[in-house]
Design an enzyme around this catalytic site. Structure first.
Site, mmCIF file in Angstrom:
data_model
loop_
_atom_site.group_PDB
_atom_site.id
_atom_site.type_symbol
_atom_site.label_atom_id
_atom_site.label_comp_id
_atom_site.label_asym_id
_atom_site.label_seq_id
_atom_site.Cartn_x
_atom_site.Cartn_y
_atom_site.Cartn_z
ATOM 1 N N GLU A 122 -7.374 31.202 92.573
ATOM 2 C CA GLU A 122 -6.127 30.439 92.614
ATOM 3 C C GLU A 122 -5.557 30.410 91.204
ATOM 4 O O GLU A 122 -6.286 30.194 90.233
ATOM 5 C CB GLU A 122 -6.381 29.008 93.093
ATOM 6 N N GLU A 127 1.713 23.071 87.257
ATOM 7 C CA GLU A 127 0.724 22.122 87.759
ATOM 8 C C GLU A 127 0.859 20.811 87.002
ATOM 9 O O GLU A 127 0.697 20.758 85.796
ATOM 10 C CB GLU A 127 -0.697 22.680 87.609
#
Length: 303
Positions: A122, A127
């Site tokens: 991933e 984020e």
């Protein structure tokens, strides 16, 4: 993953890498997103206070909107939720296409993930949670992948163990060196560009604010070709020094979503000064999510 994030995305471009220079091969605009991405009406893997809608339901409730050169996905901002009912309506979409070695240039991006997580890896390009800047780029993998504490990058390394089974799945992260890379600072500057390059030797992430005078012309203008060798030092550099990229990263899909609370945002909600209970806040304050949306103009593919 992206939580409680407003972002305006005039363009999203994906490039399949054959070298340092890549040429435009495809372009996805407006309602094309409805056929090239799938709305995932699934239980949130991060256990957020969210109810992901199918494409039909999202369109009917205007949670997803597509027209002309615009594609928008947002959260419900009118409904007070029952504590015993489902979470706040929102959208999670996943690209139908998968990518291995490639480059992504976005305004901005979200994240990429492979099948059989975390065995195919991933890559979180944008984020953050609870409006706390700056952005962080993070890798999550199976065991046996670590990053050096020092490498050629402008950002700050916050974690070196990429193994999703360690440290509460914190992953190996790099914090961007620019405060306007996320949340209010990002929006106040009118957005910006993220670029991620994935090869067998490294994964690199760049960020330029919309007001940055150093934005490469091929990035800024959506050129017919892009050349990563002219982009300067990335803010995040994840080399293959102690991580075999070919074994830890397989084909990845692009995922874009809005989720609330859950494993990360919910756990730091109080410590970040947001209140005492994330779930109650989401249930009782629909107007807080008026600015929780993504707005895309296009997605172009380079090869």
């Amino acid at each position: 993953m992206v939580h409680l994030l407003r972002a305006v995305l005039p363009s999203l471009l994906v490039a399949i890498v054959n070298g340092a220079t890549y040429s435009l091969s495809d372009n996805i605009v407006g309602s094309d997103f409805l056929s090239t991405f799938t709305h995932q009406a699934i239980a949130d893997p991060t256990h957020g206070r969210v109810n992901y809608l199918s494409q039909a339901d999202a369109l009917a409730k205007n949670i997803t909107y597509a027209n002309g050169n615009t594609f928008i996905m947002r959260a419900d901002d009118t409904t007070v939720l029952s504590a015993s009912g489902p979470g706040r309506n929102a959208v999670r979409i996943q690209s139908n296409a998968q990518y291995t070695t490639h480059v992504v240039v976005t305004w901005p991006a979200a994240w990429e993930v492979g099948d059989n997580w975390p065995n195919n890896g991933e890559v979180d390009i944008v984020e953050g949670v609870n409006g706390v800047a700056p952005n962080a780029a993070t890798l999550h993998t199976s065991s046996g992948c670590t990053m050096p504490s020092s490498t050629t990058q402008t950002g700050i390394t916050t974690g070196t163990d990429c193994n999703a089974a360690d440290n509460g799945n914190a992953g190996c992260g790099v914090q961007c060196n620019k405060a306007n890379s996320f949340a209010a600072g990002f929006n106040g500057a009118g957005g910006g560009w993220y670029a991620m390059e994935r090869t067998n030797s490294a994964i690199k992430v760049w960020f330029w604010s919309r007001t940055d005078s150093t934005v490469p012309s091929d990035v800024k203008n959506g050129a017919s070709t892009v050349n990563t060798s002219n982009w300067g030092t990335p803010f995040a550099d994840f080399p293959n020094t102690n991580c075999n990229m070919t074994s830890h990263f397989g084909p990845n899909n692009i995922v874009i979503n809005l989720t609330f609370c859950g494993d990360w945002a919910g756990n730091v909600f109080t410590s970040q000064g947001c209140g005492s209970d994330c779930v109650s806040f989401v249930n009782e304050n629909p107007s807080a999510f008026t600015q929780a949306y993504w707005d895309f103009a296009s997605l172009a593919v380079y090869q």
